[in-house]
Design a protein around this motif. Structure first.
Motif, PDB file in Angstrom:
ATOM      1  N   GLU A   1      -7.471  -9.823   9.629  1.00  0.00           N
ATOM      2  CA  GLU A   1      -6.977  -8.387   9.805  1.00  0.00           C
ATOM      3  C   GLU A   1      -5.837  -8.518   9.582  1.00  0.00           C
ATOM      4  N   TRP A   2      -5.168  -9.343   9.782  1.00  0.00           N
ATOM      5  CA  TRP A   2      -3.190  -9.597   9.499  1.00  0.00           C
ATOM      6  C   TRP A   2      -3.587  -9.674   8.391  1.00  0.00           C
ATOM      7  N   GLY A   3      -4.245 -10.581   7.642  1.00  0.00           N
ATOM      8  CA  GLY A   3      -3.647 -10.598   6.250  1.00  0.00           C
ATOM      9  C   GLY A   3      -3.151 -12.671   6.175  1.00  0.00           C
ATOM     10  N   LEU A   4      -3.750 -13.190   7.175  1.00  0.00           N
ATOM     11  CA  LEU A   4      -3.713 -14.612   7.103  1.00  0.00           C
ATOM     12  C   LEU A   4      -4.424 -15.344   6.054  1.00  0.00           C
ATOM     13  N   ASP A   5      -3.993 -16.218   5.075  1.00  0.00           N
ATOM     14  CA  ASP A   5      -4.704 -16.674   4.045  1.00  0.00           C
ATOM     15  C   ASP A   5      -5.604 -17.568   4.805  1.00  0.00           C
ATOM     16  N   ALA A   6      -6.834 -17.097   3.666  1.00  0.00           N
ATOM     17  CA  ALA A   6      -7.962 -18.200   4.984  1.00  0.00           C
ATOM     18  C   ALA A   6      -7.613 -19.888   5.081  1.00  0.00           C
ATOM     19  N   ALA A   7      -6.615 -19.929   3.687  1.00  0.00           N
ATOM     20  CA  ALA A   7      -7.164 -21.420   3.465  1.00  0.00           C
ATOM     21  C   ALA A   7      -5.701 -21.972   4.746  1.00  0.00           C
ATOM     22  N   VAL A   8      -5.598 -21.445   5.100  1.00  0.00           N
ATOM     23  CA  VAL A   8      -4.845 -21.828   6.398  1.00  0.00           C
ATOM     24  C   VAL A   8      -5.277 -22.601   7.853  1.00  0.00           C
ATOM     25  N   LEU A   9      -6.371 -21.982   7.808  1.00  0.00           N
ATOM     26  CA  LEU A   9      -7.508 -21.813   9.044  1.00  0.00           C
ATOM     27  C   LEU A   9      -8.437 -23.252   8.489  1.00  0.00           C
TER      28      LEU A   9
ATOM     29  N   ASP B   1       0.864  -1.178  -0.197  1.00  0.00           N
ATOM     30  CA  ASP B   1      -0.382   0.060  -0.426  1.00  0.00           C
ATOM     31  C   ASP B   1       0.730   1.784   0.379  1.00  0.00           C
ATOM     32  N   LEU B   2       1.782   1.074   0.421  1.00  0.00           N
ATOM     33  CA  LEU B   2       2.606   2.697   0.826  1.00  0.00           C
ATOM     34  C   LEU B   2       3.971   2.345  -0.155  1.00  0.00           C
ATOM     35  N   LEU B   3       4.529   2.062  -0.878  1.00  0.00           N
ATOM     36  CA  LEU B   3       5.622   1.046  -1.243  1.00  0.00           C
ATOM     37  C   LEU B   3       5.628   0.569  -3.054  1.00  0.00           C
ATOM     38  N   ARG B   4       3.563   0.796  -3.226  1.00  0.00           N
ATOM     39  CA  ARG B   4       3.406  -0.392  -4.036  1.00  0.00           C
ATOM     40  C   ARG B   4       4.146  -1.248  -5.093  1.00  0.00           C
ATOM     41  N   ARG B   5       4.942  -2.678  -3.737  1.00  0.00           N
ATOM     42  CA  ARG B   5       5.566  -3.096  -4.939  1.00  0.00           C
ATOM     43  C   ARG B   5       5.135  -4.241  -5.163  1.00  0.00           C
ATOM     44  N   PRO B   6       5.507  -4.719  -6.264  1.00  0.00           N
ATOM     45  CA  PRO B   6       4.999  -6.353  -7.315  1.00  0.00           C
ATOM     46  C   PRO B   6       4.575  -6.740  -5.762  1.00  0.00           C
ATOM     47  N   PRO B   7       3.620  -7.512  -6.889  1.00  0.00           N
ATOM     48  CA  PRO B   7       2.371  -8.501  -6.072  1.00  0.00           C
ATOM     49  C   PRO B   7       3.319 -10.185  -5.818  1.00  0.00           C
ATOM     50  N   GLU B   8       4.118 -10.054  -6.491  1.00  0.00           N
ATOM     51  CA  GLU B   8       5.457 -11.487  -5.468  1.00  0.00           C
ATOM     52  C   GLU B   8       6.040 -10.903  -4.504  1.00  0.00           C
ATOM     53  N   VAL B   9       6.027  -9.606  -4.639  1.00  0.00           N
ATOM     54  CA  VAL B   9       7.239  -9.075  -3.388  1.00  0.00           C
ATOM     55  C   VAL B   9       6.172  -9.620  -2.094  1.00  0.00           C
ATOM     56  N   TRP B  10       4.710  -8.080  -1.772  1.00  0.00           N
ATOM     57  CA  TRP B  10       4.329  -8.497  -0.570  1.00  0.00           C
ATOM     58  C   TRP B  10       3.074  -9.799  -0.422  1.00  0.00           C
ATOM     59  N   GLU B  11       3.154 -10.733  -1.592  1.00  0.00           N
ATOM     60  CA  GLU B  11       2.220 -11.653  -1.993  1.00  0.00           C
ATOM     61  C   GLU B  11       3.154 -13.019  -1.228  1.00  0.00           C
ATOM     62  N   ALA B  12       4.855 -12.715  -1.128  1.00  0.00           N
ATOM     63  CA  ALA B  12       5.613 -13.517  -0.448  1.00  0.00           C
ATOM     64  C   ALA B  12       5.356 -13.342   0.786  1.00  0.00           C
ATOM     65  N   THR B  13       5.481 -11.746   1.341  1.00  0.00           N
ATOM     66  CA  THR B  13       5.490 -11.804   2.917  1.00  0.00           C
ATOM     67  C   THR B  13       4.274 -11.968   3.403  1.00  0.00           C
ATOM     68  N   ARG B  14       3.021 -11.403   2.858  1.00  0.00           N
ATOM     69  CA  ARG B  14       1.860 -12.110   3.754  1.00  0.00           C
ATOM     70  C   ARG B  14       1.863 -13.751   4.093  1.00  0.00           C
ATOM     71  N   ALA B  15       2.071 -14.325   2.801  1.00  0.00           N
ATOM     72  CA  ALA B  15       2.246 -15.845   3.005  1.00  0.00           C
ATOM     73  C   ALA B  15       3.634 -16.336   4.700  1.00  0.00           C
ATOM     74  N   SER B  16       3.909 -15.444   4.691  1.00  0.00           N
ATOM     75  CA  SER B  16       5.096 -16.127   5.075  1.00  0.00           C
ATOM     76  C   SER B  16       4.172 -15.837   7.276  1.00  0.00           C
ATOM     77  N   ILE B  17       3.172 -14.811   7.215  1.00  0.00           N
ATOM     78  CA  ILE B  17       2.072 -14.481   8.316  1.00  0.00           C
ATOM     79  C   ILE B  17       1.961 -16.681   8.059  1.00  0.00           C
ATOM     80  N   ALA B  18       1.486 -17.083   8.578  1.00  0.00           N
ATOM     81  CA  ALA B  18       1.221 -18.324   9.081  1.00  0.00           C
ATOM     82  C   ALA B  18       2.911 -18.892   9.626  1.00  0.00           C
ATOM     83  N   THR B  19       3.378 -19.030   9.640  1.00  0.00           N
ATOM     84  CA  THR B  19       4.400 -19.400   9.682  1.00  0.00           C
ATOM     85  C   THR B  19       5.732 -18.513  10.787  1.00  0.00           C
ATOM     86  N   GLU B  20       5.561 -17.362  10.662  1.00  0.00           N
ATOM     87  CA  GLU B  20       6.629 -16.605  11.409  1.00  0.00           C
ATOM     88  C   GLU B  20       5.542 -15.503  11.536  1.00  0.00           C
TER      89      GLU B  20
END
Length: 314
Positions: free
Chosen positions: A84-92, A19-38
C-alpha cells in the motif's frame, strides 16, 4: 497545506507529488523508489526474517498469545503495508519472498499453505493482492471469492460460522482483492461480475446505511483512522471506488453523495483531517499521529477522494 504534506515519509510523499500536485513522473517515481532505502519502507524491510516471513508467522507473530490484542507485525500485515505504501515489488522479488513464503509460511488456520489462502474473506483478499504483487499464483483464490459470494452480493468472514448476511468490512476488503486482480489481469467474466455485485451491495446502502431501515449501520462509518487495516469507514470505501473508477473508466456513482458529505464534514478549518481511535496491538513502529491530531495520511486520502468527486460535478 502541501508543504506540510510534503514534509513526510517517502511512502506518503510520492502520493502527494503524483495525486495532489500532479508533478512529472520522474519526480514522484524517484521519491517512490526511495521507499526501499528510507523511512518506513526501509525499516519494515529490515524486520523481514530469513525465511521470508515477518515476526515468524502468517497472520499472527510466532509468539502471539490469545490474551493480547491483535498484533500488526506478522507477514500479511507487513506485506499489506509495503504494498500500500508503493514499494517496488522487485525489491521483495529479489529476496525471493513469494517462493520463501510458499516453502515456509503456513496459516494459523489448519496449517494451510500461505498462497492457497484459508477461510477468512479479508485474509484471502490480502493474499490475492499480495500474490499478484509478488508474482505468486493466486488464481484459485479469485475463484474462491466467486464461489463464496453471498446472495445479497457481498461477503462475510463469518460465513464459515453460518452467517448468510454480508458485512461492510468483509465486502470492502473482498472487493479490494478483486479490483487488484481485474486491474492486473483484465479479470474474467466471473471476477468482474462478482466485483460489480459487491460494489452494488455498498452503493445500494449509500456506503453507510442499513438497507432495511436507512439508518447508519454503526457509529464507525465516519470515524477515520490510519492505518486503516481491516476496518470499514466511508473514507476507506470512497477511496476504493475512486480506484475502481480509474480501472473501469467510469464516473463516480451519485449514490455516494451522502458519504462524500460525511468525509467533507470531517475536515477541519485548517484543511486537515484528524486521527481517530487507533487500533491497539503490537506494531513494528508508529506510522501516523496519535488520536485527535492532524493526520497527513488521512488528509491525503480525503483530499484525493474529494478532488476526484468534485472533478465529476457539472
Amino acid at each position: 497545506m502541501t508543504t506540510w504534506l510534503l514534509d513526510s515519509d517517502p511512502a506518503l510523499r510520492w502520493q502527494v507529488e503524483r495525486d495532489l500536485l500532479r508533478r512529472p513522473p520522474e519526480v514522484w517515481e524517484a521519491t517512490r523508489a526511495s521507499i526501499a532505502t528510507e523511512g518506513f519502507g526501509a525499516r519494515l524491510l529490515a524486520h523481514q526474517d530469513a525465511d521470508g516471513q515477518w515476526a515468524g508467522g502468517a497472520f499472527f507473530p510466532a509468539d502471539f498469545s490469545p490474551e493480547e490484542e491483535q498484533p500488526w507485525t506478522a507477514t500479511t500485515w507487513s506485506l499489506n503495508a509495503l504494498r500500500e505504501w508503493g514499494l517496488d515489488a522487485a525489491v521483495l522479488r529479489e529476496r525471493r519472498t513469494a517462493e520463501l513464503l510458499a516453502a515456509n509460511s503456513r496459516w494459523e488456520y489448519e496449517d494451510l499453505p500461505y498462497w492457497s489462502g484459508e477461510v477468512d474473506c479479508c485474509i484471502n483478499s490480502w493474499t490475492v493482492s499480495n500474490g499478484l504483487w509478488l508474482g505468486a499464483d493466486v488464481t484459485g483464490l479469485v475463484d474462491w471469492f466467486v464461489e463464496h459470494q453471498l446472495p445479497d452480493g457481498g461477503w462475510n468472514c463469518e460465513w464459515v460460522e453460518g452467517s448468510t448476511r454480508s458485512s461492510f468490512h468483509s465486502t470492502l476488503n473482498s472487493l479490494k482483492g478483486l479490483l487488484d486482480f481485474d486491474a492486473a489481469t483484465g479479470g474474467t467474466d466471473a471476477s468482474r461480475a462478482a466485483r460489480q455485485a459487491g460494489e452494488e451491495y455498498l452503493l445500494r446502502r449509500n456506503l453507510f446505511r442499513r438497507l432495511s431501515t436507512g439508518q447508519p449501520v454503526a457509529p464507525w462509518v465516519d470515524h477515520f483512522t490510519y492505518p486503516m487495516r481491516w476496518r470499514y469507514d466511508v473514507l476507506n470505501a470512497a477511496d476504493y471506488f475512486r480506484r475502481a473508477a480509474r480501472v473501469d473508466g467510469t464516473p463516480p456513482d451519485p449514490r455516494m453523495a451522502e458519504a462524500i458529505a460525511l468525509i467533507r464534514a470531517a475536515g477541519q478549518p485548517d484543511g486537515t483531517w484528524r486521527q481517530g481511535d487507533v487500533q491497539p496491538g503490537r506494531m513494528w513502529f508508529d506510522v501516523d499521529v496519535p488520536a485527535g491530531e492532524p493526520s497527513k495520511w488521512l488528509t491525503l486520502f480525503a483530499i484525493r477522494v474529494l478532488q476526484w468527486w468534485d472533478a465529476s460535478l457539472p
